[in-house]
Motif scaffolding. Structure first.
Motif, PDB file in Angstrom:
ATOM      1  N   ARG A 160      24.056  23.299  -3.915  1.00  0.00           N
ATOM      2  CA  ARG A 160      24.092  23.586  -5.356  1.00  0.00           C
ATOM      3  C   ARG A 160      23.718  22.358  -6.183  1.00  0.00           C
ATOM      4  NH1 ARG A 160      23.637  27.612  -8.533  1.00  0.00           N
ATOM      5  NH2 ARG A 160      25.004  26.629 -10.059  1.00  0.00           N
ATOM      6  N   ALA A 188      27.120  39.966  -6.695  1.00  0.00           N
ATOM      7  CA  ALA A 188      27.130  38.588  -6.223  1.00  0.00           C
ATOM      8  C   ALA A 188      27.991  38.496  -4.973  1.00  0.00           C
ATOM      9  CB  ALA A 188      27.680  37.684  -7.310  1.00  0.00           C
ATOM     10  N   ASN A 189      27.529  37.738  -4.014  1.00  0.00           N
ATOM     11  CA  ASN A 189      28.274  37.600  -2.772  1.00  0.00           C
ATOM     12  C   ASN A 189      29.470  36.704  -2.982  1.00  0.00           C
ATOM     13  OD1 ASN A 189      26.506  39.173  -1.281  1.00  0.00           O
ATOM     14  ND2 ASN A 189      25.128  37.427  -0.985  1.00  0.00           N
ATOM     15  N   GLU A 190      30.510  37.019  -2.211  1.00  0.00           N
ATOM     16  CA  GLU A 190      31.627  36.095  -2.198  1.00  0.00           C
ATOM     17  C   GLU A 190      31.234  34.925  -1.304  1.00  0.00           C
ATOM     18  OE1 GLU A 190      35.463  37.427  -1.882  1.00  0.00           O
ATOM     19  OE2 GLU A 190      35.175  39.037  -3.335  1.00  0.00           O
ATOM     20  N   VAL A 191      31.427  33.732  -1.835  1.00  0.00           N
ATOM     21  CA  VAL A 191      31.016  32.576  -1.052  1.00  0.00           C
ATOM     22  C   VAL A 191      32.180  31.613  -0.903  1.00  0.00           C
ATOM     23  CG1 VAL A 191      28.541  32.578  -1.446  1.00  0.00           C
ATOM     24  CG2 VAL A 191      30.058  31.632  -3.170  1.00  0.00           C
ATOM     25  N   LYS A 215      32.229  27.824 -11.147  1.00  0.00           N
ATOM     26  CA  LYS A 215      31.005  28.423 -11.692  1.00  0.00           C
ATOM     27  C   LYS A 215      29.820  27.471 -11.551  1.00  0.00           C
ATOM     28  CE  LYS A 215      30.066  29.923 -15.930  1.00  0.00           C
ATOM     29  NZ  LYS A 215      30.378  30.376 -17.287  1.00  0.00           N
ATOM     30  N   ILE A 216      30.039  26.178 -11.846  1.00  0.00           N
ATOM     31  CA  ILE A 216      28.885  25.296 -11.724  1.00  0.00           C
ATOM     32  C   ILE A 216      28.500  25.105 -10.266  1.00  0.00           C
ATOM     33  CG2 ILE A 216      29.268  24.095 -13.915  1.00  0.00           C
ATOM     34  CD1 ILE A 216      30.387  21.779 -12.507  1.00  0.00           C
ATOM     35  N   HIS A 217      29.427  25.407  -9.346  1.00  0.00           N
ATOM     36  CA  HIS A 217      29.052  25.306  -7.937  1.00  0.00           C
ATOM     37  C   HIS A 217      28.477  26.602  -7.405  1.00  0.00           C
ATOM     38  CE1 HIS A 217      30.455  21.333  -7.697  1.00  0.00           C
ATOM     39  NE2 HIS A 217      31.679  21.639  -8.040  1.00  0.00           N
ATOM     40  N   GLY A 218      28.273  27.566  -8.298  1.00  0.00           N
ATOM     41  CA  GLY A 218      27.488  28.732  -7.904  1.00  0.00           C
ATOM     42  C   GLY A 218      28.293  29.927  -7.452  1.00  0.00           C
ATOM     43  N   ILE A 219      29.598  29.958  -7.732  1.00  0.00           N
ATOM     44  CA  ILE A 219      30.339  31.174  -7.410  1.00  0.00           C
ATOM     45  C   ILE A 219      30.165  32.140  -8.570  1.00  0.00           C
ATOM     46  CG2 ILE A 219      32.621  32.142  -7.032  1.00  0.00           C
ATOM     47  CD1 ILE A 219      33.344  29.646  -5.548  1.00  0.00           C
ATOM     48  N   LYS A 220      29.572  33.303  -8.284  1.00  0.00           N
ATOM     49  CA  LYS A 220      29.251  34.224  -9.369  1.00  0.00           C
ATOM     50  C   LYS A 220      30.071  35.494  -9.292  1.00  0.00           C
ATOM     51  CE  LYS A 220      24.467  32.719 -10.057  1.00  0.00           C
ATOM     52  NZ  LYS A 220      24.093  32.114  -8.755  1.00  0.00           N
ATOM     53  N   SER A 221      30.579  35.820  -8.122  1.00  0.00           N
ATOM     54  CA  SER A 221      31.285  37.083  -7.948  1.00  0.00           C
ATOM     55  C   SER A 221      32.516  37.150  -8.835  1.00  0.00           C
ATOM     56  CB  SER A 221      31.680  37.238  -6.488  1.00  0.00           C
ATOM     57  OG  SER A 221      32.757  38.103  -6.398  1.00  0.00           O
ATOM     58  N   LYS A 222      32.572  38.217  -9.643  1.00  0.00           N
ATOM     59  CA  LYS A 222      33.679  38.395 -10.592  1.00  0.00           C
ATOM     60  C   LYS A 222      35.001  38.464  -9.844  1.00  0.00           C
ATOM     61  CE  LYS A 222      35.407  39.990 -14.612  1.00  0.00           C
ATOM     62  NZ  LYS A 222      35.981  38.966 -15.460  1.00  0.00           N
ATOM     63  N   ALA A 223      35.019  39.229  -8.746  1.00  0.00           N
ATOM     64  CA  ALA A 223      36.262  39.401  -7.998  1.00  0.00           C
ATOM     65  C   ALA A 223      36.757  38.065  -7.471  1.00  0.00           C
ATOM     66  CB  ALA A 223      36.029  40.376  -6.844  1.00  0.00           C
ATOM     67  N   GLN A 224      35.807  37.281  -6.952  1.00  0.00           N
ATOM     68  CA  GLN A 224      36.191  35.995  -6.386  1.00  0.00           C
ATOM     69  C   GLN A 224      36.706  35.043  -7.464  1.00  0.00           C
ATOM     70  OE1 GLN A 224      33.056  34.105  -4.244  1.00  0.00           O
ATOM     71  NE2 GLN A 224      34.427  32.689  -3.204  1.00  0.00           N
ATOM     72  N   LEU A 225      36.014  35.053  -8.640  1.00  0.00           N
ATOM     73  CA  LEU A 225      36.446  34.188  -9.735  1.00  0.00           C
ATOM     74  C   LEU A 225      37.837  34.582 -10.211  1.00  0.00           C
ATOM     75  CD1 LEU A 225      33.141  33.866 -11.788  1.00  0.00           C
ATOM     76  CD2 LEU A 225      34.256  32.095 -10.443  1.00  0.00           C
ATOM     77  N   GLU A 272      25.413  20.766 -18.132  1.00  0.00           N
ATOM     78  CA  GLU A 272      26.685  21.482 -18.023  1.00  0.00           C
ATOM     79  C   GLU A 272      27.681  20.979 -19.061  1.00  0.00           C
ATOM     80  OE1 GLU A 272      26.002  22.252 -13.283  1.00  0.00           O
ATOM     81  OE2 GLU A 272      27.218  20.579 -13.959  1.00  0.00           O
ATOM     82  N   PHE A 293      35.469  26.754 -14.642  1.00  0.00           N
ATOM     83  CA  PHE A 293      34.404  25.786 -14.950  1.00  0.00           C
ATOM     84  C   PHE A 293      33.809  25.191 -13.673  1.00  0.00           C
ATOM     85  CE2 PHE A 293      33.248  21.315 -15.599  1.00  0.00           C
ATOM     86  CZ  PHE A 293      32.232  21.465 -16.523  1.00  0.00           C
ATOM     87  N   GLN A 316      27.479  40.612 -11.497  1.00  0.00           N
ATOM     88  CA  GLN A 316      28.565  39.930 -10.800  1.00  0.00           C
ATOM     89  C   GLN A 316      29.082  40.765  -9.641  1.00  0.00           C
ATOM     90  OE1 GLN A 316      31.377  38.838 -13.828  1.00  0.00           O
ATOM     91  NE2 GLN A 316      30.704  36.724 -13.775  1.00  0.00           N
TER      92      GLN A 316
END
Lengths: 293, 645
Positions: free
Chosen positions: B352, B339-342, A152-162, B211, A149, B336
């Motif tokens: 954000r 999507a970049n790893e950040v 995601k709201i802070h903009g992490i979209k990468s599936k691997a990272q999540l 949200e 949660f 996804q």
């Protein structure tokens, strides 16, 4: 709450502070004056400077607090019901404002920054300061979505990272083995203790500096309480933890420092073992020994 | 020890005295009466279905005819059922061609309003706006018909540059405006019932309102929101007056939003007019009603299955949505992967926050715009109606009894219509109040989870879903033709009374449910029978809410037109404003006066007459709602509950 000081029951925090200063000598049983602990500036996570808070037009709920809370330690706040423990805790992440409008005097510094200064964004502040509530509050989503949660709201979209965040935080709270196979199940299917650890994982997922716990174990069974306490002891290596608790044994078991509050004032603040062995004030002694509360 | 034994002995010696037997008998008698009233609603539902089946029987047993009804667009009903063509596809098509755009508009307006009011504005503003929405929901459908006929079509005519703005689009807009308050009221309740702790927990994360909505309150409330949409769709499909007034009533299938059309409901209302009893044309109407009934029951069933989380429905939906979900997740995964790893740095969070706040305001703005649009559109049309409706409106209009002669002198009025409406509502109240209240008391206080009670509950739910025109057709088939009652205040009042049953019953149950139970329990502990306890220590506290429910039920049915077309009203002027009998004496009624004068009185007089009558009708509905408000206040003071809650 039985009144230990023969004072009228409905004193505001300010009036209480004035009354209490008059009877200080008698209360201390002739011991020398007590000083709150101080820390070198790099070890201070949260600092209150003459901080007062009142809800709306009501008299102060917290009056003229000045203290420093150390980094990477567990600080417990104890005190009878209605003494302002939760208000104290919620003023750190400004959650008091969500209940009703508040008036502030003095400063409250988190990581050296006054959180009540106009340029501070509460959204930003609350990612820095995580909070865990008395009752577990998992959102009506799957376990996986609960943990991500925040990220995601802070903009992490990468599936691997999540995925990585979910695995890491769930391992941190010791839930990974239990839920590894059912990450997409609804969070409400977990037991109370598991839900609370999920909520802690959810709070950790955004890398906060500080964790606030509002009686985080009081709605749980003894086994789960033990797990949560154990978890806090592990987490304090990375986080600064402040918890409110009604459970004196719990405060004694896990906290490094202990704050005793009464009527919106901090009566005693020192190392936990010192306070429990040798309370400075009669008021503290009576509360700790369970004579009122 | 000795002492205790003797006490026990005494207790075992207690036997019923005559007086107690008498009280037991009274209780049993009362329960039988209540249960009888309860079973009447089962009878009403069964009889409705049976009447449709009875008259439609020659069609139902002829499979090729039934296939024709459901698949053919050719509609040439004839006297003899073996001749003519009975394809009802155009009506089914029409119902959905109007209904689907209507429900789309309705979802847009309704869900947006609900989300805006529950998530984006403070509680006290919601409390101010909710009565406005309740008022929109209380406006009679015939008034929406008039608004559509005159104003909405005029607006569409100007916007789309068409010769005549009437047609499916105009009807859809009106139906959406009529039905979106249903979605709003159910969805707001569901969204607001999200535990406050969850919202606070989300706020402690720094979540924005949007949200919180997407992650917390929508997942919590989504089932009720879906159910409310399904319910609104049922209401749209069962609505008669608007489509009757603006669709042109011809059985054609096309995609023209300004063409003419026919729906199941309007076909029933129109075709019954010149159908000879027992003819093919007469019988096919009951088949149309059966189709409509089936749709209504299915819609009601689905919405109920959503609320109760029926596992079969959910399995079915899952199966249907497996491919959709698969595609969705694949697309999601695809993006996804890129999507970049950040790193979650304070800078990123700060950046954000700007985006998140912008998104929050964007969605808030979007919802508020749709909400304002809904209120503004309804308000604008109501203002037009008021502006034109007050022209020539005077006290004389209310006391003038229109006759053919007075019309020639330009004198018209609403006196006979007021008399008719009051008489109809009076009959409906006499029939419905005792039965429905008794049913409510039985279901709430005496029936636990037994089978009869469940059947009564299901019946009442289904009666509430029957389209009003079908209620009218039932009374028409069962009483007006079969018993030769024809039109009058008894058959008309009967139809309105049936429509009141679910309103009053659910209201009574709700009133008793929200009444504290402590006095009743104490009374039981003192040895009262359950009937005595309920009668003296529960019912009195529920009376304010029950009476309020009566008034609101009257406000709801006084604007009903469709069932009256078949059961009560006269298409000509009578000699006296007062009906000389309760059957075979057709009368005028206010909503009918609006409908009839607007469409059939051929000169400007008719339109003005309809507009004036609308104002009187709206004023009456508002008056009833205000009365309900004060009734609650005044009676509540009298029956105030002095215990601790």
């Amino acid at each position: 709450m039985s009144n230990q000081l023969n004072l009228p029951k409905s004193l505001s925090a300010k009036e209480f502070a004035e009354e209490f200063s008059k009877m200080r000598k008698e209360q201390t049983r002739g011991l020398e004056e007590l000083k709150f602990p101080t820390f070198p500036s790099q070890d201070v996570a949260i600092e209150f400077k003459n901080f007062s808070l009142s809800y709306g037009e009501a008299p102060e709920s917290l009056y003229n607090l000045s203290l420093q809370i150390p980094r990477n330690k567990i600080t417990a706040i104890i005190g009878p019901s209605g003494c302002g423990k939760s208000t104290f805790l919620r003023s750190i992440n400004r959650m008091n404002e969500e209940i009703s409008p508040v008036k502030i005097a003095g400063e409250l510094l988190v990581e050296g920054k006054n959180v009540y200064s106009p340029d501070v964004d509460v959204l930003q502040l609350r990612t820095q300061v995580g909070m865990i509530f008395q009752k577990p509050q998992p959102f009506p989503l799957s376990i996986y979505n609960n943990v991500i949660f925040g990220p995601k709201i802070h903009g992490i979209k990468s599936k691997a990272q999540l995925d990585e965040i979910v695995q890491k935080t769930l391992k941190d709270v010791g839930l990974w083995e239990e839920v590894e196979q059912r990450l997409n199940d609804h969070a409400y299917g977990l037991s109370g203790g598991q839900q609370q650890r999920l909520c802690i994982a959810r709070a950790l997922a955004v890398n906060p500096a500080i964790l606030l716990g509002d009686e985080p174990a009081s709605a749980l069974d003894p086994q789960s309480t033990y797990q949560i306490e154990d978890l806090f002891l592990k987490l304090k290596e990375k986080y600064t933890i402040v918890i409110v608790t009604h459970n004196m044994q719990q405060a004694a078991r896990i906290s490094d420092y202990c704050i005793f509050m009464y009527s919106g004032n901090i009566i005693e603040y020192r190392k936990t073992d010192e306070m429990f062995e040798n309370p400075h004030f009669r008021l503290t002694e009576n509360y700790i020994s369970g004579r009122y509360g | 020890m000795e002492h205790v034994t003797s006490e026990v002995k005494k207790a075992s010696q207690i036997t019923s005295t005559d007086e107690e037997l008498h009280r037991r008998f009274i209780e049993r008698f009362a329960i039988v009466i209540l249960l009888t009233c309860g079973t009447l609603s089962i009878a009403v539902l069964t009889a409705t279905i049976l009447i449709m089946v009875y008259y439609g029987w020659p069609f139902l047993i002829n499979i090729s005819r039934m296939i024709e009804v459901l698949t053919s667009p050719d509609w040439f009903p004839s006297d003899n059922i073996n001749e003519g063509k009975y394809g009802a596809l155009a009506m089914i098509w029409g119902s959905f061609f109007v209904g689907i755009p209507a429900i789309i508009f309705s979802i847009l307006l309704g869900v947006s309003t609900a989300v805006f009011l529950s998530e984006f504005v403070p509680e006290r503003i919601t409390r101010i706006i909710q009565p406005v929405l309740e008022f929109i929901a209380a406006i009679p459908s015939v008034i929406f018909g008039l608004i559509t006929f005159i104003y909405i079509s005029q607006m569409l005519k100007v916007i789309f540059n068409v010769p005549n703005g009437r047609g499916p689009l105009a009807a859809s807009i009106a139906l959406a405006l009529m039905s979106f308050p249903i979605i709003v009221s159910i969805s707001i309740d569901a969204l607001k019932s999200t535990p406050n702790d969850l919202r606070v927990a989300a706020k402690a994360f720094g979540a924005t309102r949007w949200e919180i909505f997407t992650n917390v309150s929508f997942p919590h409330a989504k089932l009720s929101i879906f159910a409310s949409i399904v319910l609104a769709f049922g209401r749209i499909l069962g609505e008669t007056m608007v489509v009757l007034m603006v669709l042109g009533n011809s059985p054609v299938i096309h995609f023209d939003f300004f063409g003419s059309g026919y729906t199941l409901t309007s076909a029933i209302a129109v075709e019954i007019g010149d159908a000879r009893f027992g003819s093919g044309e007469f019988r096919i109407i009951f088949i149309l009603a059966l189709i409509l009934l089936a749709i209504s029951f299915i819609v009601m069933g689905i919405s109920n299955m959503i609320i109760t989380q029926n596992p079969y429905l959910f399995k079915l939906m899952e199966t249907i949505f497996v491919p959709v979900g698969f595609i969705f997740s694949q697309v999601n995964n695809f993006f996804q992967r890129f999507a970049n790893e950040v790193e979650l740095t304070p800078e990123l969070i700060k950046r954000r926050i700007i985006i998140r706040k912008a998104r929050d305001y964007a969605f808030g703005g979007f919802f508020s715009l749709l909400f304002l649009a809904a209120v503004f559109i309804v308000g604008y049309f109501l203002w037009l109606l008021l502006r034109d409706g007050f022209v020539g409106l005077s006290f004389r209009f209310i006391i003038t009894f229109p006759t053919a002669a007075s019309i020639r002198n330009g004198q018209y009025g609403v006196y006979s219509a007021i008399i008719g409406s009051v008489a109809l509502v009076g009959v409906a109240a006499l029939i419905s109040f005792p039965i429905s209240t008794a049913t409510g008391i039985y279901l709430s206080e005496f029936a636990k989870q037994n089978r009869v009670a469940n059947i009564i509950r299901v019946s009442i739910m289904n009666i509430s879903s029957i389209p009003s025109i079908v209620v009218g057709l039932f009374v028409y088939g069962a009483f007006s033709v079969a018993l030769n009652w024809q039109r009058g205040i008894l058959p008309g009042g009967l139809a309105l009374g049936i429509m009141m049953i679910p309103i009053i019953t659910t209201n009574t149950i709700e009133a008793l449910r929200t009444t504290p139970d402590t006095h009743r329990i104490s009374a039981l502990a003192l040895g009262m029978t359950n009937w005595e306890a309920v009668r003296h220590h529960k019912l009195p506290y529920a009376i304010p809410s029950i009476i309020t429910g009566y008034i609101l039920a009257i406000a709801r049915v006084i604007g009903e037109t469709a069932p009256l077309l078949l059961t009560a009203v006269a298409f000509t002027f009578s000699r006296s404003p007062y009906p000389s009998g309760i059957i075979q004496n057709p009368i005028r009624a206010m909503p009918f006066e609006v409908f009839y004068n607007l469409l059939f009185t051929t000169n400007q007089l008719g339109v003005q007459w309809a507009l004036n009558t609308s104002i009187v009708l709206i004023a009456l509905v508002i008056l009833l709602n205000i009365m309900a408000y004060f009734a609650r206040k005044v009676i509540r003071a009298k029956y105030a509950y002095h215990g601790q809650l």
